[in-house]
Design an enzyme around this catalytic site. Structure first.
Site, mmCIF file in Angstrom:
data_model
loop_
_atom_site.group_PDB
_atom_site.id
_atom_site.type_symbol
_atom_site.label_atom_id
_atom_site.label_comp_id
_atom_site.label_asym_id
_atom_site.label_seq_id
_atom_site.Cartn_x
_atom_site.Cartn_y
_atom_site.Cartn_z
ATOM 1 N N SER A 1 0.825 -1.198 0.000
ATOM 2 C CA SER A 1 0.000 0.000 0.000
ATOM 3 C C SER A 1 0.860 1.248 0.000
ATOM 4 O O SER A 1 1.959 1.271 0.560
ATOM 5 C CB SER A 1 -0.976 0.065 1.183
ATOM 6 O OG SER A 1 -1.881 -1.016 1.126
ATOM 7 N N ASP B 1 5.355 -5.699 14.652
ATOM 8 C CA ASP B 1 5.648 -7.083 15.012
ATOM 9 C C ASP B 1 4.787 -7.476 16.198
ATOM 10 O O ASP B 1 5.167 -7.302 17.355
ATOM 11 C CB ASP B 1 7.135 -7.236 15.350
ATOM 12 C CG ASP B 1 7.497 -8.666 15.709
ATOM 13 O OD1 ASP B 1 6.670 -9.566 15.442
ATOM 14 O OD2 ASP B 1 8.575 -8.892 16.272
ATOM 15 N N VAL C 1 3.126 -10.685 16.185
ATOM 16 C CA VAL C 1 3.013 -12.144 16.216
ATOM 17 C C VAL C 1 4.408 -12.682 16.507
ATOM 18 O O VAL C 1 5.344 -12.394 15.761
ATOM 19 C CB VAL C 1 2.482 -12.716 14.895
ATOM 20 C CG1 VAL C 1 2.508 -14.241 14.930
ATOM 21 C CG2 VAL C 1 1.067 -12.225 14.615
ATOM 22 N N ASP C 2 4.552 -13.423 17.581
ATOM 23 C CA ASP C 2 5.859 -13.960 17.957
ATOM 24 C C ASP C 2 5.795 -15.470 18.095
ATOM 25 O O ASP C 2 4.785 -16.038 18.544
ATOM 26 C CB ASP C 2 6.344 -13.331 19.263
ATOM 27 C CG ASP C 2 6.763 -11.876 19.083
ATOM 28 O OD1 ASP C 2 7.399 -11.570 18.062
ATOM 29 O OD2 ASP C 2 6.434 -11.055 19.956
#
Length: 684
Positions: free
Chosen positions: A172, A244, A246-247
């Site tokens: 985007s 970030d 999502v780990d």
């Protein structure tokens, strides 16, 4: 991006007196591009007709997506048992059910009305729907939120971290411009999301009018609320941000427990049975959900397990509610209050309004955690509670700024620190794990296009947006002149001459782009430049080719491959790269963002050395916030997917010509461009 009249968000804004807005009886005016202009006397009627309108244009797709969101693809269609399992195993479906139970009545009623419109359309138009998708009917309000969670959490967030998605590409562009850079003194907004050209990534464009608001914008198919849009006072767009949240953790196991600090703990375990269908045979499959303090277990082997932590597993964050609030906002202050809800799991917000304000906001659920950015880009082997998330940063704690001295904001999926120059914020102002510090060639091209532009009108802004030059090529063109052509074979020499005579634009009639794309692939993505990117010189680095001998050998290989495939080096880009939707086919322009092309297009092979567009420019909307809002827009692939709709690909020719449509904000214009008129009484 848009002009003054509507707003890309969700439907209706309450309690605001706009005496000049007097919608007639409840109805939909369908314009010649298949865009519904929905006039409603109540919220219930508005969302009911929004559901009806989406079914009219995307009925089969919507039912398919809701069936997938239920995690019943295998049971219904013998497809995607892996995704069905994952939706349960990682707790996505369970979280959506919790979220629905926690929804305030206002948002819940939106889903109820939207589902009712979908079901009534299906009842009245059974011949418009494929039989295999009717198994999903009736659609329940919960289905809409399950689909929302599938798209946002599984597809946007989780899958790009576990590499399950098929070449997932964040994309985007967005611009916000203050009046100091425009001829009229009005602020402007450019929305330019990039997603795949199929399936759950598709957008739906709509105009929503009530007695209290007038909204225009787009949303992902199957969602009732508009996510990118504008109204009479303000507008915004989104880009996928470098967030970030999502780990992946590697856990240590012993006797069925996992280690946390100096103790072993039980997992929270439950299970669900799903139906796995193969041909005419069905069998029940049990899916275990194992939850730890580190997240949901993804896989186990020996004494180790991988757990995935993702936001909103308790369902307390409200995506629908935030977009509703953003759309209902009529001032900067109200909009900032909507951002403070922090319901959206990701997205930058680029904002502009009638009062000549522009805003950048690093939105989403940014977790508080220990360690720098690099630590969290790999699987974190941990037994320590120090590595657990400690809640989320508030909207006031994430990168945000208002009215920078530059007078402009851009974002092309780069970190927040490079969205205007001189920089309004610095990396040192925020925790190191908040975002990386880098700027690729596409955001550099974006900034270079807009930073020195002055006295812009809306058409000039649109012309800048359609720029197709490769910043990567422009950065190395002079270095290519240092190649000793006397040492080249005739084919490689011809290739060099073609590149040196090319202006770097990926236009349909250009003969340099195909060759340069091959050269860039041979050069590789690392170690090309002698000087790497530098925040202190962000728009001129990286620079200087590191190894001309490597460049020369890469050019030779690229030339030979080009000659072998196409029989000539003088091949027009549009003969190789095509735009194809439905029965429409046109020569393409624009190319990969990795090459520094602002008009971003990605292609898939179709055989015989040709490629067709599958991802990139989707919805484009340029808006000017003057006394009367004006806007121009385009939905690249058209506003429908139903097989017999005339609007499948009907805007593709305009796309190939780099043209936008006038957004029909006035009722008179809608009537002059009317394709069909439906009264609410006909939809009940």
């Amino acid at each position: 991006m848009y002009k003054k009249l509507l707003l890309f968000v969700v439907p209706i804004f309450l309690g605001i007196d706009f005496p000049n807005i007097k919608p007639p009886t409840d109805e939909i005016l369908w314009d010649k591009w298949g865009i519904p202009h929905i006039y409603a006397s109540t919220d219930d009627n508005l969302y009911y007709m929004m559901g009806w309108a989406q079914m009219h244009n995307h009925g089969n797709l919507i039912l398919k997506l809701y069936g997938e969101g239920r995690a019943k693809s295998s049971e219904y269609w013998s497809e995607d048992i892996g995704r069905d399992k994952l939706l349960h195993q990682l707790g996505v479906l369970n979280a959506s059910q919790k979220a629905y139970a926690l929804l305030p009545q206002k948002e819940k009623q939106v889903l109820i009305s939207f589902a009712k419109g979908i079901n009534t359309y299906a009842e009245q138009n059974p011949n418009e729907l494929e039989e295999k998708y009717k198994v999903v009917l009736p659609v329940k309000p919960e289905d809409i939120l399950q689909h929302t969670f599938r798209v946002f959490y599984l597809e946007f967030l989780i899958n790009r971290n576990i590499s399950k998605a098929n070449k997932w590409t964040a994309g985007s562009n967005g611009w916000a411009i203050r009046g100091s850079k425009t001829t009229s003194g009005n602020s402007m907004l450019m929305a330019n999301p990039h997603l795949n050209w199929d399936d759950f990534w598709l957008f739906f464009e709509a105009h929503l009018i009530t007695e209290t608001n007038d909204l225009y914008g787009t949303t992902l198919v199957g969602l009732p609320t508009i996510g990118i849009g504008f109204n009479k006072n303000l507008g915004w767009t989104h880009t996928v941000n470098t967030l970030d949240n999502v780990d992946l953790y590697e856990l240590t196991l012993q006797n069925g427990q996992y280690q946390l600090d100096n103790e072993f703990h039980d997992f929270t375990i439950d299970s669900v049975q799903i139906i796995e269908k193969t041909g005419s045979e069905k069998k029940a499959t049990t899916v275990l959900r194992k939850q730890s303090a580190f997240g949901m277990v993804y896989k186990e082997e020996g004494n180790k397990a991988i757990a995935i932590k993702w936001p909103n597993t308790d369902g307390k964050l409200n995506i629908i509610g935030q977009w509703l609030a953003m759309g209902e906002s009529q001032s900067l202050e109200q909009f900032q209050e909507a951002l403070a809800m922090n319901g959206l799991p990701l997205f930058n917000v680029i904002y502009s309004d009638k009062e000549n304000n522009i805003l950048y906001h690093f939105g989403g659920n940014a977790p508080k955690k220990n360690g720098d950015w690099g630590k969290w880009q790999n699987i974190v082997a941990s037994t320590s509670s120090d590595d657990l998330w400690q809640g989320y940063y508030s909207s006031e704690e994430v990168p945000t700024y208002l009215n920078p001295e530059s007078g402009w904001i851009q974002n092309a999926n780069d970190p927040p620190y490079t969205s205007t120059f001189p920089a309004a914020i610095r990396p040192d102002d925020y925790p190191s794990h908040m975002a990386p510090n880098a700027m690729g060639f596409r955001p550099q091209r974006s900034a270079l296009l807009i930073k020195d532009a002055m006295n812009l009108n809306l058409d000039q802004l649109i012309a800048l947006k359609h720029d197709t030059k490769s910043e990567y090529f422009l950065r190395i063109k002079e270095d290519l002149r240092n190649i000793n052509s006397m040492e080249l074979d005739s084919l490689t020499k011809e290739a060099l001459e073609i590149l040196l005579s090319w202006n770097g634009a990926f236009e349909a009639n250009s003969t340099g782009p195909v060759l340069f794309g091959m050269l860039a692939k041979e050069l590789g993505s690392k170690g090309v430049f002698a000087e790497e990117w530098d925040l202190n010189d962000p728009l001129n680095t990286p620079r200087k080719l590191k190894d001309l001998s490597h460049v020369t050998s890469s050019l030779q290989i690229a030339a030979e491959k080009h000659q072998q495939i196409y029989g000539s080096l003088a091949v027009s880009y549009g003969d190789v790269y095509r735009l194809e939707v439905g029965n429409h086919s046109f020569a393409a322009n624009g190319g990969a963002g990795s090459l520094g092309i602002f008009r971003t297009m990605n292609y898939s092979p179709k055989g015989n050395g040709q490629f067709f567009a599958t991802h990139g420019e989707t919805y484009v909307c340029a808006t000017e916030f003057g006394k009367e809002v004006t806007a121009k827009a385009l939905m690249s692939y058209g506003n429908a997917t139903q097989a017999h709709s005339p609007h499948v690909g009907d805007q593709l020719e305009l796309f190939s010509k780099k043209q936008l449509r006038k957004v029909l904000l006035q009722r008179e214009d809608q009537l002059q461009n009317l394709e069909k008129r439906e009264q609410l009484s006909q939809m009940q």
